[in-house]
Design an enzyme around this catalytic site. Structure first.
Site, PDB file in Angstrom:
ATOM      1  CB  VAL A 152      -0.949   0.000   1.215  1.00  0.00           C
ATOM      2  CG1 VAL A 152      -1.742   1.291   1.271  1.00  0.00           C
ATOM      3  CG2 VAL A 152      -1.891  -1.198   1.164  1.00  0.00           C
ATOM      4  N   PRO A 153       0.963   1.957  -1.113  1.00  0.00           N
ATOM      5  CG  PRO A 153       0.433   2.982  -3.140  1.00  0.00           C
ATOM      6  CD  PRO A 153      -0.016   1.888  -2.202  1.00  0.00           C
ATOM      7  CB  CYS A 154       2.309   5.137   2.928  1.00  0.00           C
ATOM      8  SG  CYS A 154       3.586   4.000   3.501  1.00  0.00           S
ATOM      9  CG  HIS A 155       6.402   4.442  -1.692  1.00  0.00           C
ATOM     10  ND1 HIS A 155       5.691   3.270  -1.519  1.00  0.00           N
ATOM     11  CD2 HIS A 155       6.552   4.609  -3.031  1.00  0.00           C
ATOM     12  CE1 HIS A 155       5.444   2.735  -2.710  1.00  0.00           C
ATOM     13  NE2 HIS A 155       5.948   3.533  -3.644  1.00  0.00           N
TER      14      HIS A 155
END
Length: 196
Positions: free
Chosen positions: A165-168
């Site tokens: 889950v791309p919180c970056h």
């Protein structure tokens, strides 16, 4: 009589067989609640953990794997085993993401470790396209809480399944990268990977 290295190799093989038998028995009788595996990545070692529902945790080495496993035991179940064979799809997805073969790691997720506002943020993050970024303010507005910019940052910092889950992909409004659970250098690496 075998020499010491041969005896050690045989003992190691015996331990592996015993562990594999224990995992197989736990899977068959339904007593394995959390399986985990440690994989190598360009960001260093990552711990992947899954429940029968799906991937529940991705952890960076700097978080301390023993600490993460203790937290999982308290929050999910103490019935945890290292079971690499149970996480083949997850390990393959991570490898394919880092090799550029896959832009989205599409796996079943178990998001029980977060709820409320944080869960709303985490569930929104996959809408940020590969190679793109959004600001904390953008995310706050998108989920209907435009004044909750700091809370969005906190939610991203508590993402139990980073990378997947791309919180970056969430950055500050001024374009600077902001903080990241895996460290700012890891965030830079991920953003650079997706920019190519």
């Amino acid at each position: 009589m075998p020499d010491l290295p041969q005896r050690l190799a045989a003992a190691s093989a015996d331990v592996s067989r015993l562990r594999d038998g224990l995992v197989d028995a736990a899977v068959l009788d339904g007593s394995l609640d959390v399986a985990y595996r440690i994989v190598d990545s360009p960001l260093g070692s990552l711990l992947l953990a899954r429940t029968p529902v799906g991937l529940v945790r991705v952890a960076f080495a700097l978080e301390g794997f023993d600490t993460v496993l203790s937290e999982l035991a308290a929050a999910v179940s103490p019935r945890i085993l290292e079971a690499p064979g149970q996480l083949e799809a997850e390990a393959r997805g991570v490898d394919q993401y880092f090799s550029g073969e896959m832009q989205t790691i599409d796996l079943p997720l178990d998001l029980r470790l977060i709820d409320g506002f944080r869960r709303a943020v985490i569930e929104h993050l996959p809408s940020i396209a590969y190679g793109r970024t959004a600001s904390y303010a953008d995310i706050a507005a998108a989920i209907g809480r435009p004044k909750a910019v700091r809370a969005v940052g906190s939610a991203c910092g508590h993402n139990p399944v980073p990378i997947v889950v791309p919180c970056h992909r969430v950055v500050r409004s001024d374009g600077s990268i902001g903080q990241y659970l895996g460290g700012t250098e890891a965030k830079r690496v991920l953003l650079a990977l997706e920019a190519t």
